[in-house]
Design a protein around this motif. Structure first.
Motif, short mmCIF file in Angstrom:
data_model
loop_
_atom_site.label_atom_id
_atom_site.label_comp_id
_atom_site.label_asym_id
_atom_site.label_seq_id
_atom_site.Cartn_x
_atom_site.Cartn_y
_atom_site.Cartn_z
N ASP A 120 -10.78 -10.54 6.38
CA ASP A 120 -11.17 -11.83 6.94
C ASP A 120 -10.56 -12.96 6.11
OD1 ASP A 120 -12.50 -13.18 8.97
OD2 ASP A 120 -14.38 -13.33 7.86
N LYS A 121 -10.67 -12.84 4.80
CA LYS A 121 -10.11 -13.85 3.90
C LYS A 121 -8.58 -13.83 3.93
CE LYS A 121 -13.90 -14.18 0.55
NZ LYS A 121 -14.31 -13.97 -0.86
N LEU A 122 -8.01 -12.64 4.03
CA LEU A 122 -6.55 -12.50 4.06
C LEU A 122 -5.96 -13.19 5.28
CD1 LEU A 122 -4.01 -11.24 2.77
CD2 LEU A 122 -4.41 -9.21 4.21
N LEU A 123 -6.56 -12.96 6.45
CA LEU A 123 -6.08 -13.59 7.68
C LEU A 123 -6.26 -15.11 7.61
CD1 LEU A 123 -4.91 -13.29 10.49
CD2 LEU A 123 -7.21 -12.82 11.36
N LEU A 124 -7.38 -15.54 7.07
CA LEU A 124 -7.62 -16.98 6.89
C LEU A 124 -6.51 -17.60 6.05
CD1 LEU A 124 -9.25 -19.66 6.74
CD2 LEU A 124 -10.54 -18.62 4.87
N GLN A 125 -6.18 -16.97 4.93
CA GLN A 125 -5.17 -17.51 4.03
C GLN A 125 -3.80 -17.55 4.68
OE1 GLN A 125 -5.69 -14.93 0.67
NE2 GLN A 125 -7.47 -16.05 -0.11
#
Length: 210
Positions: free
Chosen positions: A34-39
């Motif tokens: 989730d954080k990876l895609l956000l970044q």
């Protein structure tokens, strides 16, 4: 109040999706991606793209949807579509209250990024995604009832998708927040449609009796 089978199917499916997302969003592996895609999306920021997504995100805010609701209410009140005006108001104000309650319940913190726009309160589910899904979804339903063009649904879906994407791009929501907001907003819209069709059907029956 009898619910048509297709409405019931989509309502149950959307609620299942929301509940699934609300269960998995804090799982370590899911949080990582989730954080990876956000970044990845957030890193695409640039001056022109920023302006585009700031404009798009504005279309899902109350500073835009409230005036739109006011204009629609005046138009339909003049046409004496009182039930429709009532459902339009309940749809938007109701979904905003529901979103606040859900945010309060889940208490997910906002992404730890230097956001392009200001955002307050908790992150899950996305208010812009949830509210715009309900508002533009019900608006699409009203227009579709008259013109019966499936392209109306596609246009509404594309707009909601862009609004949801804008929240990720601007650094104020995780992708799962947006997905949950869309699923919850769509479920709410179906509920309002069911109420509206039941009320309109009752009005038509009463008119026939008289």
């Amino acid at each position: 109040m009898a619910i048509q089978k297709q409405y019931l199917f989509w309502l149950v499916l959307l609620l299942f999706v929301f509940l699934l997302l609300s269960y998995i969003y804090h799982i370590e592996k899911v949080v990582y991606y989730d954080k990876l895609l956000l970044q990845k999306i957030y890193q695409l920021s640039g001056t022109f793209i920023d302006l585009f997504f700031i404009f798009i995100t504005h279309l899902g805010s109350k500073t835009f949807t409230y005036p739109m609701l006011g204009m629609l209410a005046i138009i339909y009140l003049l046409k004496r579509h009182y039930v429709l005006v009532f459902c339009l108001a309940v749809n938007l104000f109701g979904v905003r209250e529901l979103n606040w309650l859900l945010k309060t319940w889940f208490e997910r913190s906002r992404p730890d990024l230097e956001a392009v726009v200001r955002a307050s309160y908790y992150s899950f589910p996305s208010g812009h995604a949830m509210n715009s899904t309900a508002f533009y979804g019900f608006l699409a339903y009203i227009v579709w009832r008259r013109f019966k063009k499936n392209s109306i649904w596609f246009a509404a879906f594309l707009l909601v998708l862009l609004i949801g994407l804008s929240r990720i791009y601007l650094g104020v929501h995780y992708p799962i927040d947006v997905a949950a907001g869309i699923s919850a907003g769509a479920a709410w819209t179906i509920l309002i449609i069911v109420i509206y069709e039941a009320a309109v059907g009752r009005e038509m029956n009463e008119a026939c009796e008289h």
